[in-house]
Design an enzyme around this catalytic site. Structure first.
Site, PDB file in Angstrom:
ATOM      1  N   HIS A 366       0.722  -1.303   0.106  1.00 12.67           N
ATOM      2  CA  HIS A 366      -0.096   0.138   0.022  1.00 12.67           C
ATOM      3  C   HIS A 366       0.793   1.270   0.161  1.00 12.67           C
ATOM      4  O   HIS A 366       0.079   2.387   0.072  1.00 12.67           O
ATOM      5  CB  HIS A 366      -1.169   0.070   1.292  1.00 12.67           C
ATOM      6  CG  HIS A 366      -1.971  -0.938   1.076  1.00 12.67           C
ATOM      7  ND1 HIS A 366      -3.210  -0.547   0.786  1.00 12.67           N
ATOM      8  CD2 HIS A 366      -2.007  -2.152   1.690  1.00 12.67           C
ATOM      9  CE1 HIS A 366      -3.958  -1.773   0.666  1.00 12.67           C
ATOM     10  NE2 HIS A 366      -3.374  -2.567   1.437  1.00 12.67           N
ATOM     11  N   LYS A 558      -7.779  13.840   4.615  1.00 12.74           N
ATOM     12  CA  LYS A 558      -6.559  12.570   4.600  1.00 12.74           C
ATOM     13  C   LYS A 558      -5.913  12.550   5.881  1.00 12.74           C
ATOM     14  O   LYS A 558      -5.670  13.767   6.225  1.00 12.74           O
ATOM     15  CB  LYS A 558      -5.855  12.387   3.291  1.00 12.74           C
ATOM     16  CG  LYS A 558      -5.310  13.596   2.528  1.00 12.74           C
ATOM     17  CD  LYS A 558      -4.606  13.710   1.270  1.00 12.74           C
ATOM     18  CE  LYS A 558      -5.541  13.942   0.346  1.00 12.74           C
ATOM     19  NZ  LYS A 558      -6.003  12.657  -0.431  1.00 12.74           N
ATOM     20  N   ARG A 559      -5.226  11.692   6.080  1.00 15.58           N
ATOM     21  CA  ARG A 559      -4.133  11.839   7.049  1.00 15.58           C
ATOM     22  C   ARG A 559      -3.135  12.881   6.694  1.00 15.58           C
ATOM     23  O   ARG A 559      -2.831  13.072   5.469  1.00 15.58           O
ATOM     24  CB  ARG A 559      -3.328  10.316   7.237  1.00 15.58           C
ATOM     25  CG  ARG A 559      -3.939   9.236   7.912  1.00 15.58           C
ATOM     26  CD  ARG A 559      -4.417   9.813   9.638  1.00 15.58           C
ATOM     27  NE  ARG A 559      -3.139   9.811  10.338  1.00 15.58           N
ATOM     28  CZ  ARG A 559      -2.922   8.830  11.184  1.00 15.58           C
ATOM     29  NH1 ARG A 559      -3.749   7.953  11.301  1.00 15.58           N
ATOM     30  NH2 ARG A 559      -1.991   8.922  11.966  1.00 15.58           N
ATOM     31  N   LYS A 564       1.569  13.999   1.346  1.00 11.44           N
ATOM     32  CA  LYS A 564       0.105  14.384   0.793  1.00 11.44           C
ATOM     33  C   LYS A 564       0.065  16.090   0.618  1.00 11.44           C
ATOM     34  O   LYS A 564      -0.901  16.242   0.053  1.00 11.44           O
ATOM     35  CB  LYS A 564      -0.821  13.845   1.789  1.00 11.44           C
ATOM     36  CG  LYS A 564      -0.776  12.302   1.869  1.00 11.44           C
ATOM     37  CD  LYS A 564      -1.839  11.965   2.937  1.00 11.44           C
ATOM     38  CE  LYS A 564      -1.575  10.520   3.195  1.00 11.44           C
ATOM     39  NZ  LYS A 564      -2.533   9.550   2.230  1.00 11.44           N
ATOM     40  N   THR A 666      -8.076   6.922  -2.251  1.00 11.15           N
ATOM     41  CA  THR A 666      -9.493   6.515  -2.271  1.00 11.15           C
ATOM     42  C   THR A 666     -10.505   7.573  -2.039  1.00 11.15           C
ATOM     43  O   THR A 666     -11.555   7.465  -2.773  1.00 11.15           O
ATOM     44  CB  THR A 666      -9.950   5.256  -1.388  1.00 11.15           C
ATOM     45  OG1 THR A 666      -9.491   5.527  -0.117  1.00 11.15           O
ATOM     46  CG2 THR A 666      -9.390   3.803  -1.979  1.00 11.15           C
ATOM     47  N   LYS A 670     -13.945   8.780  -3.988  1.00 10.25           N
ATOM     48  CA  LYS A 670     -15.100   9.050  -3.236  1.00 10.25           C
ATOM     49  C   LYS A 670     -15.773  10.539  -3.752  1.00 10.25           C
ATOM     50  O   LYS A 670     -16.994  10.771  -4.076  1.00 10.25           O
ATOM     51  CB  LYS A 670     -15.017   9.116  -1.788  1.00 10.25           C
ATOM     52  CG  LYS A 670     -14.781   7.668  -1.146  1.00 10.25           C
ATOM     53  CD  LYS A 670     -14.408   7.632   0.031  1.00 10.25           C
ATOM     54  CE  LYS A 670     -13.770   6.332   0.414  1.00 10.25           C
ATOM     55  NZ  LYS A 670     -12.904   6.182   1.541  1.00 10.25           N
TER      56      LYS A 670
HETATM   57  C1  4GP Z   1      -2.839   3.685   1.708  1.00  8.78           C
HETATM   58  C2  4GP Z   1      -2.018   4.630   0.634  1.00  8.78           C
HETATM   59  O1  4GP Z   1      -1.296   5.671   1.207  1.00  8.78           O
HETATM   60  C3  4GP Z   1      -3.151   5.073  -0.195  1.00  8.78           C
HETATM   61  O2  4GP Z   1      -2.793   5.703  -1.392  1.00  8.78           O
HETATM   62  C4  4GP Z   1      -4.053   3.829  -0.647  1.00  8.78           C
HETATM   63  O3  4GP Z   1      -5.186   4.478  -1.500  1.00  8.78           O
HETATM   64  C5  4GP Z   1      -4.599   3.387   0.447  1.00  8.78           C
HETATM   65  O4  4GP Z   1      -3.421   2.912   1.421  1.00  8.78           O
HETATM   66  C6  4GP Z   1      -5.388   1.850   0.231  1.00  8.78           C
HETATM   67  O5  4GP Z   1      -4.616   1.046  -0.663  1.00  8.78           O
HETATM   68  N1  4GP Z   1      -1.757   3.421   2.635  1.00  8.78           N
HETATM   69  C7  4GP Z   1      -1.986   3.382   4.167  1.00  8.78           C
HETATM   70  C8  4GP Z   1      -0.663   2.845   4.900  1.00  8.78           C
HETATM   71  O6  4GP Z   1      -2.982   3.789   4.738  1.00  8.78           O
HETATM   72  O7  4GP Z   1      -0.849   2.633   6.333  1.00  8.78           O
HETATM   73  O8  4GP Z   1       0.352   2.290   4.500  1.00  8.78           O
END
Ligand code: 4GP
Length: 824
Positions: A366, A558-559, A564, A666, A670
């Site tokens: 991810h 987002k976080r 980001k 994601t 949305k």
């Molecule tokens: C997140 C990614 O940062 C994001 O781009 C992606 O859409 C999401 O996973 C689902 O695949 N990664 C995390 C992480 O949340 O904790 O690595």
């Protein structure tokens, strides 16, 4: 006469039945009465009434899966960010309207009751929310699936903002009980930890390893039913709670050691106490590894138990029946755990066991951020999981000898790189490498990300196993992220394209025909306007800030992370503010910039950025000179249920990561699905969103992946941009003053430092000018209502690809080979 099996039709409740059931549960389950019940009691009674349906269907599903002995996917994830379940379950059971009417007759509003539900925030962000969308889709598509995770007592921290700063407070989502979960004491597991390994003679005369555990921990399963849309399949999400094996040490207690007798209990319960909001500090490493092992070992035992019930100890069919998906590296230890169980407990020889193991597991990556590819010190492994370390050594030795040496003879550099063990002062176990070696498939989560996983992160593995690497672009469930959160738009789509779109999101493409239809545009924008008006009230209630629905709602949720680039948004707002101060007639449509974001508690710069956004907001929102043209809102405690209010109201979706860093995103899907226009870089799934919607309907800007790489290779110097752009320079210099923090100059300087002296690792300054231009374009578009409506409609109508059902079908086709299983 044979008893007739109940069909979905038979199970369907009408309004009067549901109403009666709610009242019955209010009295008997909640022990109260209509006269004195609190809203919370009404919510729980409603949930209990709905659960009658849910459990009936759950039982039917489980019986069918057992009888048909189906292959199933087991989705192992340390995080499931479920949010609230009431509205979702009602929608998926086609009971939402019925329930609304039933409660209406009782003088209650369903939407108010839904607000009673605490979010189940057992995840940090994208990865956890994706897992939640995926189990929804698996059930919807009638695939046999179990989600496995941890039953955290405290989910992600609750964020409060005090004087602009983030304060973390514990989240207690189940303090007063949660009606959607059920404890399953009959499926408790016990797992070993610590201790030592002994080599003994086995029954067949060969040597055998025996792990003598130093401690045992009990894993208690809590099941959350996962109701598929249409209500045919109800799968489970099984979350493990840790308890001490011996609940209470009576001997110690009787001897007067009241405190000691509780100590073991407290230690054991710590394992599932909290979700880690932060993977950056060393603190708690041991606990985190134990958390991972705990839930993986419990899950493997559970999988084994179910397999053996049908097949006994013949493991020939194991890999044909069982697929396990590792959601990131967190559950990697499941690989050596399955090997341990097969070799040590089931007496399979190594090759047979490995042949099974390898076929069972697959791994999803991810993120490319190096800190996320977990590494554990060898010494920690040796202490906590001594037998697993031996197994890892064995996997590694065989891999290096049998695959790496023949391919790259004598090449020690490649061996060192591909080894599961990292040599150095502190020897480490690389979980990413173990995942790739132990899995039959490895996937990234958007086209560009999967390409980078293959070419930059794991190029040698890709050379060894060209078929192993693949892509599955992420998706989101349209049930939660359109049908439930945006009921008016959902209704409009029902009228225009029929009611199948929540299952076949591609059907929305037909809406593009109306993109230029004036009447349709007006309807579409009226709905957006209404959603914005609802959000105006939420903003006022949560922050006290007055905003106007006339303005463009520009949303970044987002976080908080430097990659980001919330800081890019921040400095651009500061630039707009300067333009307005310099020229109060500066031509721009009023804009409200809305942020929602949590920062990891130990991530200092991320917290400074939150502080800066809040301080900027205080100044801008109270500055009469700019005549309300600019507003800044930081919504505290961003979470799924807040996202459900923000997303339908967004005009502009900020997706501005440095190209190459956001694996997919994601939120971008949305917001576009709900008719927001993306301002974004060519990163992650933005690329595919722009492909679907048409680049002309997105405001794409900035360096692409290759340009980012090239600039970094040339040697990026942020000062070049600082000195070349006087506006940018003035904005950055502003951070050193006390303009936003009166009497306290320098409080925001860390941000400027990170962007200049710190080298600006995420190229914020390099992309600033292009970002500012893209915003000007957005402004021009918005002032042409027909043009804007057209673009917004096209965005919403073309997001069919990003249905998580499509993602799941891709997993099934490329990785899992499941058969969908009709229940009932
Ligand atoms: C997140 C990614 O940062 C994001 O781009 C992606 O859409 C999401 O996973 C689902 O695949 N990664 C995390 C992480 O949340 O904790 O690595």
């Amino acid at each position: 006469m044979a008893t007739k099996k109940k069909t979905d039709q038979d199970l369907q409740l009408d309004k009067d039945q549901l109403k009666a059931s709610i009242v019955r549960h209010l009295r008997s389950t909640l022990g109260t009465s209509e006269q004195k019940a609190s809203p919370e009691a009404w919510w729980k009674a409603t949930a209990a009434a709905v659960n009658e349906q849910v459990y009936e269907r759950l039982t039917r599903t489980q019986q069918t899966h057992f009888k048909k002995d189906t292959r199933a996917i087991h989705y192992l994830s340390a995080e499931f960010l479920m949010g609230r379940l009431t509205s979702n379950n009602l929608h998926n059971l086609s009971l939402y309207k019925v329930c609304e009417e039933a409660l209406g007759e009782l003088g209650l509003e369903l939407t108010d009751l839904c607000e009673q539900e605490p979010d189940m925030a057992l995840g940090n962000g994208g990865l956890g929310r994706l897992a939640a969308c995926f189990i929804d889709s698996l059930a919807t598509l009638n695939y046999p699936a179990v989600g496995y995770g941890i039953h955290y007592e405290h989910g992600l921290f609750r964020q409060e903002i005090q004087d602009g700063r983030q304060i973390e407070r514990p989240d207690s989502w189940r303090e007063y009980g949660n009606p959607w979960e059920i404890c399953r004491p009959e499926s408790v597991q016990e797992i070993p930890l610590y201790g030592y390994v002994e080599t003994v003679f086995g029954d067949n005369g060969g040597l055998k390893k025996v792990w003598h555990a130093g401690r045992k921990i009990k894993g208690v399963p809590w099941d959350i039913p996962v109701v598929g849309f249409g209500g045919h399949t109800v799968n489970i999400l099984r979350l493990w709670e840790s308890r001490a094996s011996e609940f209470f040490d009576w001997d110690v207690f009787n001897a007067g050691g009241y405190i000691d007798s509780q100590a073991e209990k407290a230690q054991a319960e710590t394992i599932s106490k909290v979700l880690y909001p932060n993977d950056e500090t060393d603190a708690g490493k041991e606990l985190r590894l134990i958390q991972q092992y705990f839930f993986c070992a419990c899950s493997i035992k559970d999988i084994m138990r179910r397999y053996k019930r049908a097949h006994g100890s013949n493991f020939d069919n194991f890999a044909a029946q069982i697929a396990i998906q590792l959601n990131d590296t967190h559950p990697t230890v499941a690989i050596p755990e399955l090997m341990r169980v097969l070799v040590d407990e089931e007496d399979l020889n190594w090759d047979t066991a490995w042949g099974i193991c390898y076929r069972v597991f697959s791994y999803t990556n991810h993120t490319l951020l190096p800190e996320a590819l977990e590494k554990w010190s060898v010494s920690l492994f040796e202490k906590v999981l001594p037998r697993h370390l031996e197994i890892i050594y064995e996997i590694n030795a065989r891999f290096l000898d049998e695959l790496v040496e023949p391919k790259w003879p004598g090449n020690d550099a490649i061996k060192a790189k591909l080894s599961i063990i990292e040599e150095g002062d502190v020897r480490k176990v690389r979980m990413g490498n173990l995942c790739v070696i132990g899995s039959s498939k490895v996937n990234g989560v958007a086209e560009i990300h999967s390409k980078l996983v293959k070419e930059d992160l794991f190029p040698e593995y890709a050379e060894l196993w060209p078929q192993k690497m693949c892509n599955v672009t992420n998706g989101v469930t349209p049930r939660r992220w359109l049908l439930a959160c945006n009921p008016e738009l959902a209704e409009l789509y029902n009228e225009v394209v029929g009611k199948e779109w929540p299952l076949q999101l591609d059907k929305l493409r037909a809406v593009t025909k109306f993109a230029d239809d004036q009447a349709f545009q007006q309807q579409f924008m009226r709905i957006k306007r209404h959603n914005k008006e609802k959000l105006v009230k939420v903003i006022k209630a949560e922050t006290g800030i007055d905003v106007s629905a006339e303005a463009i709602f520009d949303v970044q949720i987002k976080r908080l992370h430097e990659y980001k680039r919330q800081q890019l948004n921040l400095i651009h707002i500061m630039a707009l503010y300067r333009r307005l101060l310099a020229n109060p007639d500066y031509d721009m449509h009023p804009r409200v910039f809305i942020f929602g974001s949590k920062a990891a508690p130990g991530y200092k710069l991320a917290k400074d950025i939150i502080y800066a956004i809040n301080k900027l907001a205080e100044r801008v929102n109270n500055d009469a000179r700019i005549q309300g043209k600019l507003k800044v809102v930081f919504m505290p405690n961003y979470r799924v249920s807040l996202a459900e209010k923000l997303i339908p109201a967004a005009d502009v979706s900020e997706q501005i990561s440095t190209a190459g860093y956001e694996a997919s995103g994601t939120g971008n899907m949305k917001m576009a699905l709900n008719g927001a226009i993306t301002i974004g870089t060519l990163d992650g799934a933005n690329i595919e969103i722009a492909e679907e919607a048409g680049t002309e309907n997105c405001a794409i800007f900035g360096l692409n992946v290759d340009e980012v790489k090239a600039l970094k290779a040339r040697g990026y110097n942020p000062y070049d941009f600082y000195y070349a752009n006087s506006e940018l320079k003035a904005v950055l210099d502003w951070f050193d003053t006390d303009y936003f923090t009166p009497g306290r100059p320098g409080e925001l300087s860390a941000i400027k430092r990170s962007l200049l002296e710190g080298g600006d690792p995420y190229l914020t300054l390099a992309d600033f000018a292009a970002y500012s231009d893209a915003h000007k374009l957005i402004d021009t578009w918005y002032r042409d209502p027909a043009l804007w409506a057209r673009k917004a409609i096209i965005n919403s109508a073309t997001m069919g690809k990003f249905n998580s059902d499509r993602s799941i079908q891709d997993y099934v086709d490329k990785i899992w080979s499941l058969q969908s299983c009709n229940v009932g």
